[in-house]
Design a protein around this motif. Sequence first.
Motif, PDB file in Angstrom:
ATOM      1  N   GLY A  75      40.662  40.663  37.394  1.00  0.00           N
ATOM      2  CA  GLY A  75      40.947  40.839  35.971  1.00  0.00           C
ATOM      3  C   GLY A  75      41.750  42.077  35.660  1.00  0.00           C
ATOM      4  N   GLY A  76      42.021  42.908  36.667  1.00  0.00           N
ATOM      5  CA  GLY A  76      42.765  44.145  36.438  1.00  0.00           C
ATOM      6  C   GLY A  76      44.264  43.917  36.344  1.00  0.00           C
ATOM      7  N   GLN A  77      44.935  44.930  35.813  1.00  0.00           N
ATOM      8  CA  GLN A  77      46.380  44.850  35.644  1.00  0.00           C
ATOM      9  C   GLN A  77      47.053  46.119  36.169  1.00  0.00           C
ATOM     10  OE1 GLN A  77      47.294  44.038  31.505  1.00  0.00           O
ATOM     11  NE2 GLN A  77      46.973  41.844  31.810  1.00  0.00           N
ATOM     12  N   HIS A  78      48.343  45.977  36.482  1.00  0.00           N
ATOM     13  CA  HIS A  78      49.186  47.109  36.847  1.00  0.00           C
ATOM     14  C   HIS A  78      50.454  47.025  36.021  1.00  0.00           C
ATOM     15  CE1 HIS A  78      52.348  49.189  39.213  1.00  0.00           C
ATOM     16  NE2 HIS A  78      51.375  50.062  39.438  1.00  0.00           N
ATOM     17  N   LYS A  79      50.618  47.952  35.091  1.00  0.00           N
ATOM     18  CA  LYS A  79      51.777  48.004  34.206  1.00  0.00           C
ATOM     19  C   LYS A  79      51.988  46.672  33.486  1.00  0.00           C
ATOM     20  CE  LYS A  79      54.119  51.715  36.669  1.00  0.00           C
ATOM     21  NZ  LYS A  79      55.372  52.183  37.319  1.00  0.00           N
ATOM     22  N   GLY A  80      50.873  46.129  32.966  1.00  0.00           N
ATOM     23  CA  GLY A  80      50.947  44.946  32.120  1.00  0.00           C
ATOM     24  C   GLY A  80      50.956  43.621  32.839  1.00  0.00           C
ATOM     25  N   LYS A  81      50.932  43.633  34.169  1.00  0.00           N
ATOM     26  CA  LYS A  81      50.898  42.382  34.933  1.00  0.00           C
ATOM     27  C   LYS A  81      49.665  42.348  35.820  1.00  0.00           C
ATOM     28  CE  LYS A  81      55.696  40.968  34.866  1.00  0.00           C
ATOM     29  NZ  LYS A  81      56.739  40.271  35.633  1.00  0.00           N
ATOM     30  N   ALA A  82      49.137  41.147  36.039  1.00  0.00           N
ATOM     31  CA  ALA A  82      47.931  41.000  36.845  1.00  0.00           C
ATOM     32  C   ALA A  82      48.151  41.544  38.244  1.00  0.00           C
ATOM     33  CB  ALA A  82      47.536  39.527  36.920  1.00  0.00           C
ATOM     34  N   VAL A  83      47.165  42.297  38.750  1.00  0.00           N
ATOM     35  CA  VAL A  83      47.271  42.773  40.119  1.00  0.00           C
ATOM     36  C   VAL A  83      47.346  41.564  41.054  1.00  0.00           C
ATOM     37  CG1 VAL A  83      46.170  45.011  39.810  1.00  0.00           C
ATOM     38  CG2 VAL A  83      44.760  43.008  40.206  1.00  0.00           C
ATOM     39  N   GLY A  84      48.166  41.685  42.072  1.00  0.00           N
ATOM     40  CA  GLY A  84      48.369  40.583  43.007  1.00  0.00           C
ATOM     41  C   GLY A  84      49.568  39.733  42.689  1.00  0.00           C
ATOM     42  N   SER A  85      50.044  39.797  41.441  1.00  0.00           N
ATOM     43  CA  SER A  85      51.137  38.903  41.040  1.00  0.00           C
ATOM     44  C   SER A  85      52.508  39.430  41.441  1.00  0.00           C
ATOM     45  CB  SER A  85      51.106  38.669  39.527  1.00  0.00           C
ATOM     46  OG  SER A  85      51.307  39.883  38.818  1.00  0.00           O
ATOM     47  N   LYS A  86      52.598  40.690  41.861  1.00  0.00           N
ATOM     48  CA  LYS A  86      53.886  41.271  42.231  1.00  0.00           C
ATOM     49  C   LYS A  86      54.131  41.241  43.738  1.00  0.00           C
ATOM     50  CE  LYS A  86      53.801  44.621  38.387  1.00  0.00           C
ATOM     51  NZ  LYS A  86      53.877  46.057  38.039  1.00  0.00           N
ATOM     52  N   SER A  87      53.097  40.960  44.512  1.00  0.00           N
ATOM     53  CA  SER A  87      53.201  41.016  45.971  1.00  0.00           C
ATOM     54  C   SER A  87      53.399  39.617  46.560  1.00  0.00           C
ATOM     55  CB  SER A  87      51.947  41.663  46.550  1.00  0.00           C
ATOM     56  OG  SER A  87      51.818  42.978  46.062  1.00  0.00           O
ATOM     57  N   ASP A  88      53.424  39.540  47.886  1.00  0.00           N
ATOM     58  CA  ASP A  88      53.647  38.251  48.540  1.00  0.00           C
ATOM     59  C   ASP A  88      52.428  37.335  48.419  1.00  0.00           C
ATOM     60  OD1 ASP A  88      56.362  38.589  49.919  1.00  0.00           O
ATOM     61  OD2 ASP A  88      55.287  40.396  50.533  1.00  0.00           O
ATOM     62  N   ALA A  89      51.225  37.914  48.522  1.00  0.00           N
ATOM     63  CA  ALA A  89      49.995  37.127  48.392  1.00  0.00           C
ATOM     64  C   ALA A  89      48.859  38.078  48.051  1.00  0.00           C
ATOM     65  CB  ALA A  89      49.686  36.372  49.683  1.00  0.00           C
ATOM     66  N   ALA A  90      47.774  37.514  47.524  1.00  0.00           N
ATOM     67  CA  ALA A  90      46.638  38.350  47.112  1.00  0.00           C
ATOM     68  C   ALA A  90      45.354  37.554  47.210  1.00  0.00           C
ATOM     69  CB  ALA A  90      46.850  38.864  45.690  1.00  0.00           C
ATOM     70  N   ALA A  91      44.234  38.263  47.071  1.00  0.00           N
ATOM     71  CA  ALA A  91      42.923  37.621  47.211  1.00  0.00           C
ATOM     72  C   ALA A  91      41.939  38.178  46.198  1.00  0.00           C
ATOM     73  CB  ALA A  91      42.382  37.816  48.621  1.00  0.00           C
ATOM     74  N   TRP A  92      41.124  37.287  45.648  1.00  0.00           N
ATOM     75  CA  TRP A  92      39.963  37.626  44.829  1.00  0.00           C
ATOM     76  C   TRP A  92      38.697  37.367  45.634  1.00  0.00           C
ATOM     77  CZ3 TRP A  92      39.920  35.056  39.294  1.00  0.00           C
ATOM     78  CH2 TRP A  92      40.764  35.773  38.430  1.00  0.00           C
ATOM     79  N   SER A  93      37.645  38.105  45.290  1.00  0.00           N
ATOM     80  CA  SER A  93      36.290  37.755  45.731  1.00  0.00           C
ATOM     81  C   SER A  93      35.494  37.300  44.520  1.00  0.00           C
ATOM     82  CB  SER A  93      35.595  38.952  46.375  1.00  0.00           C
ATOM     83  OG  SER A  93      34.229  38.653  46.625  1.00  0.00           O
ATOM     84  N   LEU A  94      34.654  36.300  44.723  1.00  0.00           N
ATOM     85  CA  LEU A  94      33.772  35.801  43.662  1.00  0.00           C
ATOM     86  C   LEU A  94      32.311  35.895  44.109  1.00  0.00           C
ATOM     87  CD1 LEU A  94      35.852  32.609  42.763  1.00  0.00           C
ATOM     88  CD2 LEU A  94      35.773  34.741  41.465  1.00  0.00           C
ATOM     89  N   ASN A  95      32.020  36.892  44.964  1.00  0.00           N
ATOM     90  CA  ASN A  95      30.657  36.953  45.462  1.00  0.00           C
ATOM     91  C   ASN A  95      29.718  37.606  44.446  1.00  0.00           C
ATOM     92  OD1 ASN A  95      30.618  39.771  45.802  1.00  0.00           O
ATOM     93  ND2 ASN A  95      30.100  39.668  47.955  1.00  0.00           N
ATOM     94  N   TYR A  96      28.476  37.786  44.824  1.00  0.00           N
ATOM     95  CA  TYR A  96      27.424  38.177  43.878  1.00  0.00           C
ATOM     96  C   TYR A  96      27.694  39.510  43.196  1.00  0.00           C
ATOM     97  CZ  TYR A  96      22.770  38.975  41.979  1.00  0.00           C
ATOM     98  OH  TYR A  96      21.723  39.208  41.128  1.00  0.00           O
ATOM     99  N   PHE A  97      28.416  40.419  43.846  1.00  0.00           N
ATOM    100  CA  PHE A  97      28.581  41.772  43.338  1.00  0.00           C
ATOM    101  C   PHE A  97      29.902  41.984  42.602  1.00  0.00           C
ATOM    102  CE2 PHE A  97      25.867  41.887  47.097  1.00  0.00           C
ATOM    103  CZ  PHE A  97      24.729  42.469  46.566  1.00  0.00           C
ATOM    104  N   LYS A  98      30.643  40.920  42.335  1.00  0.00           N
ATOM    105  CA  LYS A  98      31.972  41.084  41.773  1.00  0.00           C
ATOM    106  C   LYS A  98      32.008  40.835  40.262  1.00  0.00           C
ATOM    107  CE  LYS A  98      33.915  42.235  45.630  1.00  0.00           C
ATOM    108  NZ  LYS A  98      32.758  42.267  46.524  1.00  0.00           N
ATOM    109  N   THR A  99      33.176  41.079  39.679  1.00  0.00           N
ATOM    110  CA  THR A  99      33.356  41.023  38.221  1.00  0.00           C
ATOM    111  C   THR A  99      32.908  39.688  37.651  1.00  0.00           C
ATOM    112  OG1 THR A  99      35.274  42.462  38.516  1.00  0.00           O
ATOM    113  CG2 THR A  99      34.999  41.422  36.355  1.00  0.00           C
ATOM    114  N   ILE A 100      33.355  38.604  38.264  1.00  0.00           N
ATOM    115  CA  ILE A 100      32.801  37.283  37.982  1.00  0.00           C
ATOM    116  C   ILE A 100      32.327  36.708  39.312  1.00  0.00           C
ATOM    117  CG2 ILE A 100      34.097  36.826  35.871  1.00  0.00           C
ATOM    118  CD1 ILE A 100      36.028  35.117  37.525  1.00  0.00           C
ATOM    119  N   SER A 101      31.332  35.838  39.265  1.00  0.00           N
ATOM    120  CA  SER A 101      30.668  35.442  40.505  1.00  0.00           C
ATOM    121  C   SER A 101      30.323  33.961  40.548  1.00  0.00           C
ATOM    122  CB  SER A 101      29.379  36.262  40.667  1.00  0.00           C
ATOM    123  OG  SER A 101      28.655  35.840  41.800  1.00  0.00           O
TER     124      SER A 101
END
Length: 283
Positions: free
Chosen positions: A157-183
């Motif tokens: 859910g974070g952003q870097h200069k108005g764009k979602a983190v991960g959206s500027k690079s070649d690939a990215a990953a989220w975690s949805l485990n028990y300790f994360k922002t959404i799970s």
Amino acid sequence: VSGPSVVDEEEVDAVSEVLRSQDLFRYDAQSQCHKFEKEAAELLGVGYTLIVTSGTAALVCAMKGVGLGPGDEAIVSGYTYIATPAAIIATGAVPVIAEIDDSLGLDPSDVERKITPHTKAIVITHMRGVPVKLDQILDIAKRHGLKVVEDCCQIVGGQHKGKAVGSKSDAAAWSLNYFKTISTGEGGMAYTNNRDIYERILYCSDPGLPMWNTTNPDMEKRDKPQGQFYDVEYQLEPFPGEGYRASELIGAVGRVQLGKLQKVLDHQRKLKRAFMSELEEAR
């Protein structure tokens, strides 16, 4: 507050509906996993997403998606969860540890010092919701012809200069485990804007997909089973993948939690402002 703390009857109803339908496998036109991916892609402003069984699985898929493998090196932060270098090792590549700076992420100057002829990728970890100095690292990667993978598991859910983190690079990953922002209890998501990287992410996630590659001379298109991914016009050389398919239960809970993301973020930011104001007074 995080994903588990906002679980209520909405998640219970979503899971119950999937169980009553008896459609627990994601390869279906009405797949909850597929709907989650579409909703997450729209939220992030990216072209392709894939929900998988864990954040570690998402990292492995993202890294194999950019072509990381045996003989390669990947520069990784000295401050991260063990899953980040473990995912690099899972591809057959070698993690090269670099120092961090006051962003809690990779120090761009040390990244440049760690580049060798074997370096294939830079793996960023945004720790504890704080974005790294992304523009500098992307510039280094561009100058040296390297891929960039963002570990966004701690900044969903974070952003870097108005764009979602991960959206500027070649690939990215989220975690949805028990300790994360959404799970979803356990789960993850790999995402990219590159169609070829997405195809390799798909291969990595499911050992059954390569047999349906359109270059397979023994497989006619009309013989393919129905459902998402089987309808993809695969263009790249297939390779054996691992079993990272997410179940429909993960997809159903993920969709509900995705709808609560902004509520969770608003509360977390409110708490941060309260803590920071007290620290400022103490100074």
